[in-house]
Design a protein around this motif. Sequence first.
Motif, PDB file in Angstrom:
ATOM      1  N   ALA A   1      -2.225 -41.227 -14.773  1.00 12.02           N
ATOM      2  CA  ALA A   1      -1.298 -40.075 -15.632  1.00 12.02           C
ATOM      3  C   ALA A   1       0.074 -39.934 -15.091  1.00 12.02           C
ATOM      4  O   ALA A   1       0.232 -40.025 -13.766  1.00 12.02           O
ATOM      5  CB  ALA A   1      -2.176 -38.852 -15.804  1.00 12.02           C
ATOM      6  N   ARG A   2       0.858 -39.053 -15.607  1.00 15.00           N
ATOM      7  CA  ARG A   2       2.179 -39.145 -15.326  1.00 15.00           C
ATOM      8  C   ARG A   2       2.205 -37.626 -14.360  1.00 15.00           C
ATOM      9  O   ARG A   2       2.965 -37.677 -13.439  1.00 15.00           O
ATOM     10  CB  ARG A   2       3.215 -38.521 -16.515  1.00 15.00           C
ATOM     11  N   ASP A   3       1.345 -36.616 -14.721  1.00 12.82           N
ATOM     12  CA  ASP A   3       1.173 -35.569 -13.788  1.00 12.82           C
ATOM     13  C   ASP A   3      -0.373 -34.810 -13.966  1.00 12.82           C
ATOM     14  O   ASP A   3      -0.998 -35.198 -14.661  1.00 12.82           O
ATOM     15  CB  ASP A   3       2.421 -34.911 -13.765  1.00 12.82           C
ATOM     16  N   VAL A   4      -0.178 -33.973 -13.264  1.00 10.06           N
ATOM     17  CA  VAL A   4      -1.392 -33.110 -13.702  1.00 10.06           C
ATOM     18  C   VAL A   4      -1.677 -32.540 -14.937  1.00 10.06           C
ATOM     19  O   VAL A   4      -2.932 -32.607 -15.551  1.00 10.06           O
ATOM     20  CB  VAL A   4      -1.745 -31.897 -12.662  1.00 10.06           C
ATOM     21  N   GLU A   5      -0.631 -32.071 -15.720  1.00 10.69           N
ATOM     22  CA  GLU A   5      -0.801 -31.692 -17.097  1.00 10.69           C
ATOM     23  C   GLU A   5      -1.137 -32.972 -17.893  1.00 10.69           C
ATOM     24  O   GLU A   5      -2.200 -32.633 -18.801  1.00 10.69           O
ATOM     25  CB  GLU A   5       0.655 -31.051 -17.563  1.00 10.69           C
ATOM     26  N   HIS A   6      -0.614 -33.980 -17.733  1.00 10.03           N
ATOM     27  CA  HIS A   6      -1.047 -35.238 -18.526  1.00 10.03           C
ATOM     28  C   HIS A   6      -2.435 -35.578 -18.231  1.00 10.03           C
ATOM     29  O   HIS A   6      -3.043 -35.974 -19.104  1.00 10.03           O
ATOM     30  CB  HIS A   6       0.037 -36.369 -18.050  1.00 10.03           C
ATOM     31  N   LEU A   7      -2.780 -35.507 -17.015  1.00  9.31           N
ATOM     32  CA  LEU A   7      -4.456 -35.973 -16.632  1.00  9.31           C
ATOM     33  C   LEU A   7      -5.255 -34.703 -17.569  1.00  9.31           C
ATOM     34  O   LEU A   7      -6.199 -35.267 -18.038  1.00  9.31           O
ATOM     35  CB  LEU A   7      -4.563 -35.859 -15.136  1.00  9.31           C
ATOM     36  N   SER A   8      -4.803 -33.603 -17.547  1.00  4.66           N
ATOM     37  CA  SER A   8      -5.414 -32.421 -18.374  1.00  4.66           C
ATOM     38  C   SER A   8      -5.568 -32.888 -19.677  1.00  4.66           C
ATOM     39  O   SER A   8      -6.810 -32.621 -20.333  1.00  4.66           O
ATOM     40  CB  SER A   8      -4.945 -31.297 -18.010  1.00  4.66           C
ATOM     41  N   GLN A   9      -4.688 -33.369 -20.357  1.00  7.64           N
ATOM     42  CA  GLN A   9      -4.633 -33.741 -21.741  1.00  7.64           C
ATOM     43  C   GLN A   9      -5.537 -35.048 -21.952  1.00  7.64           C
ATOM     44  O   GLN A   9      -6.007 -35.055 -22.853  1.00  7.64           O
ATOM     45  CB  GLN A   9      -3.261 -34.092 -22.138  1.00  7.64           C
ATOM     46  N   ILE A  10      -5.323 -35.797 -20.969  1.00  6.00           N
ATOM     47  CA  ILE A  10      -6.296 -37.126 -21.144  1.00  6.00           C
ATOM     48  C   ILE A  10      -7.554 -36.733 -21.179  1.00  6.00           C
ATOM     49  O   ILE A  10      -8.564 -37.116 -21.925  1.00  6.00           O
ATOM     50  CB  ILE A  10      -5.796 -38.091 -19.955  1.00  6.00           C
ATOM     51  N   THR A  11      -8.091 -35.806 -20.127  1.00  2.50           N
ATOM     52  CA  THR A  11      -9.301 -35.524 -19.820  1.00  2.50           C
ATOM     53  C   THR A  11      -9.966 -34.747 -21.027  1.00  2.50           C
ATOM     54  O   THR A  11     -10.878 -34.881 -21.670  1.00  2.50           O
ATOM     55  CB  THR A  11      -9.653 -34.771 -18.458  1.00  2.50           C
ATOM     56  N   LEU A  12      -9.283 -33.532 -21.208  1.00  5.70           N
ATOM     57  CA  LEU A  12      -9.706 -32.536 -22.239  1.00  5.70           C
ATOM     58  C   LEU A  12      -9.693 -32.709 -23.681  1.00  5.70           C
ATOM     59  O   LEU A  12     -10.043 -32.530 -24.507  1.00  5.70           O
ATOM     60  CB  LEU A  12      -8.971 -31.215 -21.979  1.00  5.70           C
ATOM     61  N   ARG A  13      -8.531 -33.727 -23.865  1.00  5.15           N
ATOM     62  CA  ARG A  13      -8.293 -33.794 -25.507  1.00  5.15           C
ATOM     63  C   ARG A  13      -8.704 -35.320 -25.790  1.00  5.15           C
ATOM     64  O   ARG A  13      -9.038 -35.413 -26.841  1.00  5.15           O
ATOM     65  CB  ARG A  13      -6.725 -33.879 -25.837  1.00  5.15           C
TER      66      ARG A  13
END
Length: 153
Positions: free
Chosen positions: A112-124
């Motif tokens: 992922a690009r960053d933690v926010e991007h990881l969050s999007q990948i994981t949660l969405r």
Amino acid sequence: MQLDHFDRRIIASLQQDARMPVATIAERVNLSATPVSRRIKRLEDEGLIRAYAPVLDERKLGFELNAYVLINLAAHSDENIDAFEREIAQNSYVIACHAVTGDSDYLVHVIARDVEHLSQITLRKLVRIKGVRDVRSIIVLETIKEANALPLE
């Protein structure tokens, strides 16, 4: 598949640099180019050498974060497993996925690009796959060893 010392040395050379010319490999393994070419072709035909691909620098491509995501399915039905595996196969941020033993069903390697991007990948994406019960993420702080070459013992 039986490998002799020439095969192992050829493979070791290719693991070091897959673009190495056959003539250079031949020099390294003390054979002429023709038998080296035949051996490489045999290794490819028999599936030991599956592909040739560049090793990319993920950080230079903007992927600053590596994470491993542990996933459990609600039920191990064929329908759930097939749906999960289909979704995982289509997610370009998932660079590896393994069915595992222990407390989790799958170990998924995500960039992922960053933690926010990881969050999007994981949660969405990952959490919303049909049949997924729970998801836990482990963020990589530092990579100590990452090998592209396999041992040739």
